[in-house]
Design a protein around this motif. Structure first.
Motif, PDB file in Angstrom:
ATOM      1  N   HIS A  23       0.813  -1.216   0.000  1.00 36.42           N
ATOM      2  CA  HIS A  23       0.000   0.000   0.000  1.00 36.42           C
ATOM      3  C   HIS A  23       0.847   1.266   0.000  1.00 36.42           C
ATOM      4  N   THR A  70      -3.993  -0.238  10.658  1.00 35.56           N
ATOM      5  CA  THR A  70      -4.926  -1.179  10.024  1.00 35.56           C
ATOM      6  C   THR A  70      -4.590  -1.281   8.542  1.00 35.56           C
ATOM      7  N   ILE A  71      -4.371  -2.477   8.067  1.00 37.62           N
ATOM      8  CA  ILE A  71      -4.086  -2.621   6.643  1.00 37.62           C
ATOM      9  C   ILE A  71      -4.548  -3.980   6.112  1.00 37.62           C
ATOM     10  N   VAL A  72      -5.127  -3.929   4.927  1.00 36.29           N
ATOM     11  CA  VAL A  72      -5.538  -5.142   4.207  1.00 36.29           C
ATOM     12  C   VAL A  72      -4.859  -5.090   2.838  1.00 36.29           C
ATOM     13  N   TYR A  76      -7.363  -7.912  -1.498  1.00 31.23           N
ATOM     14  CA  TYR A  76      -8.328  -8.523  -0.574  1.00 31.23           C
ATOM     15  C   TYR A  76      -9.303  -7.505   0.020  1.00 31.23           C
ATOM     16  N   ARG A  77      -9.274  -6.290  -0.498  1.00 31.70           N
ATOM     17  CA  ARG A  77     -10.126  -5.257   0.107  1.00 31.70           C
ATOM     18  C   ARG A  77     -11.586  -5.416  -0.265  1.00 31.70           C
ATOM     19  N   ARG A  78     -12.429  -4.768   0.514  1.00 27.22           N
ATOM     20  CA  ARG A  78     -13.888  -4.758   0.355  1.00 27.22           C
ATOM     21  C   ARG A  78     -14.466  -6.168   0.410  1.00 27.22           C
ATOM     22  N   GLN A  79     -13.866  -6.989   1.265  1.00 30.11           N
ATOM     23  CA  GLN A  79     -14.414  -8.328   1.528  1.00 30.11           C
ATOM     24  C   GLN A  79     -14.617  -8.500   3.031  1.00 30.11           C
ATOM     25  N   ILE A  81     -12.660  -7.916   5.445  1.00 29.72           N
ATOM     26  CA  ILE A  81     -11.507  -8.366   6.235  1.00 29.72           C
ATOM     27  C   ILE A  81     -11.056  -7.256   7.188  1.00 29.72           C
ATOM     28  N   ALA A  83     -12.882  -4.882   8.512  1.00 29.07           N
ATOM     29  CA  ALA A  83     -13.860  -4.832   9.604  1.00 29.07           C
ATOM     30  C   ALA A  83     -13.685  -6.035  10.527  1.00 29.07           C
ATOM     31  N   ASP A 104      -7.679   7.290  15.060  1.00 32.16           N
ATOM     32  CA  ASP A 104      -7.835   8.484  14.231  1.00 32.16           C
ATOM     33  C   ASP A 104      -7.489   8.113  12.799  1.00 32.16           C
ATOM     34  N   ASP A 108     -11.036  10.087   4.155  1.00 32.17           N
ATOM     35  CA  ASP A 108     -11.552   9.025   3.278  1.00 32.17           C
ATOM     36  C   ASP A 108     -11.806   7.715   4.026  1.00 32.17           C
ATOM     37  N   LEU A 109     -11.248   7.571   5.231  1.00 28.38           N
ATOM     38  CA  LEU A 109     -11.476   6.336   5.983  1.00 28.38           C
ATOM     39  C   LEU A 109     -12.607   6.446   6.995  1.00 28.38           C
ATOM     40  N   PRO A 111     -15.871   6.466   6.538  1.00 28.55           N
ATOM     41  CA  PRO A 111     -16.933   5.453   6.380  1.00 28.55           C
ATOM     42  C   PRO A 111     -16.511   4.073   6.896  1.00 28.55           C
ATOM     43  N   TYR A 113     -14.344   3.358   9.435  1.00 29.42           N
ATOM     44  CA  TYR A 113     -14.372   3.269  10.898  1.00 29.42           C
ATOM     45  C   TYR A 113     -15.784   3.470  11.456  1.00 29.42           C
ATOM     46  N   ALA A 115     -18.356   2.224   9.912  1.00 29.94           N
ATOM     47  CA  ALA A 115     -18.906   0.879   9.702  1.00 29.94           C
ATOM     48  C   ALA A 115     -18.410  -0.074  10.788  1.00 29.94           C
TER      49      ALA A 115
HETATM   50  C1  LIG Z   1      -8.964   0.760   5.392  1.00 24.62           C
HETATM   51  C2  LIG Z   1      -8.832  -0.708   5.023  1.00 24.62           C
HETATM   52  C3  LIG Z   1      -8.071  -1.433   6.128  1.00 24.62           C
HETATM   53  C4  LIG Z   1     -10.247  -1.308   4.883  1.00 24.62           C
HETATM   54  O1  LIG Z   1     -10.136  -2.716   4.697  1.00 24.62           O
HETATM   55  P1  LIG Z   1     -11.249  -3.548   3.885  1.00 24.62           P
HETATM   56  O2  LIG Z   1     -11.031  -4.985   4.208  1.00 24.62           O
HETATM   57  O3  LIG Z   1     -11.246  -3.152   2.474  1.00 24.62           O
HETATM   58  O4  LIG Z   1     -12.599  -3.011   4.553  1.00 24.62           O
HETATM   59  P2  LIG Z   1     -13.984  -3.818   4.711  1.00 24.62           P
HETATM   60  O5  LIG Z   1     -14.237  -4.639   3.491  1.00 24.62           O
HETATM   61  O6  LIG Z   1     -13.988  -4.527   6.008  1.00 24.62           O
HETATM   62  O7  LIG Z   1     -14.998  -2.597   4.748  1.00 24.62           O
HETATM   63  C5  LIG Z   1     -16.097  -2.541   5.639  1.00 24.62           C
HETATM   64  C6  LIG Z   1     -16.939  -1.334   5.297  1.00 24.62           C
HETATM   65  O8  LIG Z   1     -16.177  -0.140   5.499  1.00 24.62           O
HETATM   66  C7  LIG Z   1     -16.491   0.809   4.458  1.00 24.62           C
HETATM   67  N1  LIG Z   1     -15.298   1.034   3.621  1.00 24.62           N
HETATM   68  C8  LIG Z   1     -14.194   0.249   3.531  1.00 24.62           C
HETATM   69  N2  LIG Z   1     -13.278   0.812   2.697  1.00 24.62           N
HETATM   70  C9  LIG Z   1     -13.826   1.958   2.259  1.00 24.62           C
HETATM   71  C10 LIG Z   1     -13.371   2.987   1.387  1.00 24.62           C
HETATM   72  N3  LIG Z   1     -12.169   2.928   0.795  1.00 24.62           N
HETATM   73  N4  LIG Z   1     -14.213   4.034   1.145  1.00 24.62           N
HETATM   74  C11 LIG Z   1     -15.422   4.091   1.723  1.00 24.62           C
HETATM   75  N5  LIG Z   1     -15.902   3.149   2.569  1.00 24.62           N
HETATM   76  C12 LIG Z   1     -15.114   2.120   2.842  1.00 24.62           C
HETATM   77  C13 LIG Z   1     -17.619   0.197   3.659  1.00 24.62           C
HETATM   78  O9  LIG Z   1     -18.838   0.575   4.285  1.00 24.62           O
HETATM   79  C14 LIG Z   1     -17.365  -1.269   3.855  1.00 24.62           C
HETATM   80  O10 LIG Z   1     -18.519  -2.056   3.681  1.00 24.62           O
HETATM   81  P3  LIG Z   1     -18.999  -2.497   2.183  1.00 24.62           P
HETATM   82  O11 LIG Z   1     -17.789  -3.041   1.462  1.00 24.62           O
HETATM   83  O12 LIG Z   1     -20.046  -3.534   2.463  1.00 24.62           O
HETATM   84  O13 LIG Z   1     -19.525  -1.251   1.549  1.00 24.62           O
HETATM   85  C15 LIG Z   1      -8.109  -0.881   3.660  1.00 24.62           C
HETATM   86  O14 LIG Z   1      -8.760  -0.090   2.676  1.00 24.62           O
HETATM   87  C16 LIG Z   1      -6.639  -0.504   3.695  1.00 24.62           C
HETATM   88  O15 LIG Z   1      -5.786  -1.341   3.996  1.00 24.62           O
HETATM   89  N6  LIG Z   1      -6.305   0.764   3.371  1.00 24.62           N
HETATM   90  C17 LIG Z   1      -4.926   1.215   3.283  1.00 24.62           C
HETATM   91  C18 LIG Z   1      -4.236   1.355   4.613  1.00 24.62           C
HETATM   92  C19 LIG Z   1      -4.812   2.458   5.457  1.00 24.62           C
HETATM   93  O16 LIG Z   1      -4.956   3.584   5.003  1.00 24.62           O
HETATM   94  N7  LIG Z   1      -5.101   2.104   6.717  1.00 24.62           N
HETATM   95  C20 LIG Z   1      -5.682   2.991   7.672  1.00 24.62           C
HETATM   96  C21 LIG Z   1      -4.724   3.438   8.701  1.00 24.62           C
HETATM   97  S1  LIG Z   1      -5.629   4.365   9.961  1.00 24.62           S
END
Ligand SMILES: CC(C)(COP(=O)(O)OP(=O)(O)OC[C@H]1O[C@@H](n2cnc3c(N)ncnc32)[C@H](O)[C@@H]1OP(=O)(O)O)[C@@H](O)C(=O)NCCC(=O)NCCS
Length: 128
Positions: A23, A70-72, A76-79, A81, A83, A104, A108-109, A111, A113, A115
């Motif tokens: 990422h 937090t990182i996925v 594998y995102r939007r599955q 994981i 959450a 914090d 863009d994140l 929604p 947190y 959720a």
């Molecule tokens: C943030 C992150 C960990 C989310 O992981 P993910 O597995 O894709 O998230 P989930 O599938 O569990 O998402 C659960 C819900 O959160 C919301 N959501 C998740 N990613 C989102 C995004 N990029 N934009 C808007 N809403 C989002 C949605 O409501 C989603 O439900 P849905 O898919 O049914 O609509 C991932 O995008 C990531 O690794 N990002 C890069 C690293 C980062 O910036 N980490 C944060 C440090 S604080």
């Protein structure tokens, strides 16, 4: 996907670095030895032998803990994981007597947190 989750799995810094580099290209290595003594716990997500998600829970030694890193993996995102990681982090923190879990994040994140069940609060940040 058949994802499994673990609490405090033994990880190599190389595995975690690879996940972060996915990422944040060019990001430095994880300061694993400095980070872990302050960690209440960490949760990982695995697809077979591959690390696909991570969250660290830092601790004040009392009833406050802090979600960090937090990182996925991109593929594998939007599955659910992410959450799944945060939910397990909260469960593990509660089990260990934590009352307040903080996070914090950038706009863009929000929604994500939301959720995960986090409510808005006032907070401060000082760039040092
Ligand atoms: C943030 C992150 C960990 C989310 O992981 P993910 O597995 O894709 O998230 P989930 O599938 O569990 O998402 C659960 C819900 O959160 C919301 N959501 C998740 N990613 C989102 C995004 N990029 N934009 C808007 N809403 C989002 C949605 O409501 C989603 O439900 P849905 O898919 O049914 O609509 C991932 O995008 C990531 O690794 N990002 C890069 C690293 C980062 O910036 N980490 C944060 C440090 S604080």
């Amino acid at each position: 996907v058949g994802i499994s989750y673990q609490v405090n799995a033994s990880l190599t810094a190389a595995e975690l670095n690879a996940l972060r580099a996915d990422h944040w290209p060019g990001v430095g290595p994880v300061p694993w030895d400095a980070m872990m003594p302050h960690s209440l716990c960490w949760i990982t997500a695995h697809d077979g032998d591959t690390l696909v998600g991570f969250v660290n829970v830092a601790w004040d030694g009392d009833i406050h803990a802090f979600i960090l890193d937090t990182i996925v993996a991109t593929a594998y995102r939007r599955q659910s994981i992410g959450a799944g990681l945060v939910r397990r982090a909260a469960e593990e923190a509660r089990r260990r007597g934590i009352e307040w879990l903080h996070v914090d994040f950038e706009d863009d994140l929000e929604p994500f947190y939301r959720a995960c069940g986090f409510e808005p609060t006032k907070a401060g940040l000082l760039h040092l």
